[in-house]
Design a protein around this motif. Sequence first.
Motif, mmCIF file in Angstrom:
data_model
loop_
_atom_site.group_PDB
_atom_site.id
_atom_site.type_symbol
_atom_site.label_atom_id
_atom_site.label_comp_id
_atom_site.label_asym_id
_atom_site.label_seq_id
_atom_site.Cartn_x
_atom_site.Cartn_y
_atom_site.Cartn_z
ATOM 1 N N GLY A 255 0.794 -1.225 0.000
ATOM 2 C CA GLY A 255 0.000 0.000 0.000
ATOM 3 C C GLY A 255 0.826 1.273 0.000
ATOM 4 N N GLU A 256 2.169 1.118 0.040
ATOM 5 C CA GLU A 256 3.038 2.300 0.090
ATOM 6 C C GLU A 256 3.408 2.759 -1.325
ATOM 7 O OE1 GLU A 256 4.037 3.953 2.740
ATOM 8 O OE2 GLU A 256 3.066 2.615 4.177
ATOM 9 N N ALA A 257 4.053 3.939 -1.406
ATOM 10 C CA ALA A 257 4.589 4.404 -2.696
ATOM 11 C C ALA A 257 5.988 4.955 -2.437
ATOM 12 C CB ALA A 257 3.681 5.459 -3.305
ATOM 13 N N GLU A 258 6.863 4.065 -1.943
ATOM 14 C CA GLU A 258 8.246 4.450 -1.602
ATOM 15 C C GLU A 258 9.113 4.634 -2.846
ATOM 16 O OE1 GLU A 258 10.822 1.975 1.182
ATOM 17 O OE2 GLU A 258 8.881 1.015 1.403
ATOM 18 N N PHE A 259 8.728 3.955 -3.917
ATOM 19 C CA PHE A 259 9.617 3.860 -5.088
ATOM 20 C C PHE A 259 9.023 4.624 -6.259
ATOM 21 C CE2 PHE A 259 9.546 -0.078 -2.612
ATOM 22 C CZ PHE A 259 10.729 0.129 -1.939
ATOM 23 N N ASN A 260 9.899 5.032 -7.146
ATOM 24 C CA ASN A 260 9.461 5.909 -8.245
ATOM 25 C C ASN A 260 10.211 5.608 -9.525
ATOM 26 O OD1 ASN A 260 8.014 8.276 -6.595
ATOM 27 N ND2 ASN A 260 9.831 7.620 -5.498
ATOM 28 N N GLU A 261 9.607 6.068 -10.613
ATOM 29 C CA GLU A 261 10.336 6.183 -11.867
ATOM 30 C C GLU A 261 10.693 7.653 -12.002
ATOM 31 O OE1 GLU A 261 8.956 3.771 -15.582
ATOM 32 O OE2 GLU A 261 7.193 4.304 -14.396
#
Length: 267
Positions: free
Chosen positions: A83-89
């Motif tokens: 449920g997290e959004a720690e990572f990105n493009e």
Amino acid sequence: MSGLFRTGAGSDLASLTTSAVRDGDHYVVNGQKIWTTWAQWADWIFCLVRTHKGERPQQGISFLLIDMRTPGITVRPIRTLDGEAEFNEVFFNDVRVPVENLIGTEGEGWGYGKYLLEYERFSMSGAARSKRILGELKEDAARLGVANDPLLQDRMTRIEIQRLALEHMELKLLSQSEAGENPGPEASKLKIRGTEIAQALAQLRLDIWGSQVLPYSEAFLEGEADAENPAAAGAAAAWLNLRKLTIWGGSNEIQRMILAKQVLGLR
Ligand SMILES: Cc1cc2nc3c(=O)[nH]c(=O)nc-3n(C[C@H](O)[C@H](O)[C@H](O)COP(=O)(O)OP(=O)(O)OC[C@H]3O[C@@H](n4cnc5c(N)ncnc54)[C@H](O)[C@@H]3O)c2cc1C
């Protein structure tokens, strides 16, 4: 906040494709990087970029410090199973970076990156963190009335022995570092064992809480963690999140290759 980003490459770091072309007193950067941890919060980003093609792929890579507020940078979050959004493009589209933001000498970035990666891997050992988590798991097991289960005790003891050996290695490299020596390829040992222990502890936490975790894992997948039983909810989220440990910072397979070549001298 800043991070080191190996742009446009994974295990085969030297094949990176993000380019930086000199234009007057700026470099113009184009390319992308997936899996940039916490990029959404970063003010600055260290990037390995290709400034020219050398005879060997390791040549012609440079180390640039880039202000994340520069026009042309787009950060796209990746939502993960916990449920997290720690990572990105992160995308670089004609990003103009002042030449003064070059670290060291143009084309020598490979060496700087390798040096920093040794410290990144060293930092992933986490012997003290694992000690704390093991202590918490012992408390959870006692609370749930399973502390005397011989199979559980056997698993905890095996992890504790490995953790103690890891702590010993970590302290050895720390004192070497204090004496001015780099961690060198030995840091790969810490990365492998530290991340394996962290995953084993996440599995243990899941097994200790057993079926009590199920409703919480569902809630996490929906992005709604239930605070009623945070330990059980955390067990599911941590297990999912910590799959990353054996991949990031250079996968554990790659760390084994480094040890085979640089420590054991195998070809
Ligand atoms: C959650 C997460 C966060 C990350 N955060 C960052 C970050 O903040 N900054 C950053 O720069 N990078 C980050 N990364 C990138 C990470 O370093 C790479 O994912 C990793 O190095 C593996 O590269 P890859 O994903 O391209 O996989 P690949 O290189 O395609 O590898 C796929 C599989 O093949 C295996 N493999 C590849 N080559 C070999 C070989 N020669 N011998 C044996 N096995 C091999 C690998 O071990 C792996 O199992 C992150 C990755 C993840 C998943």
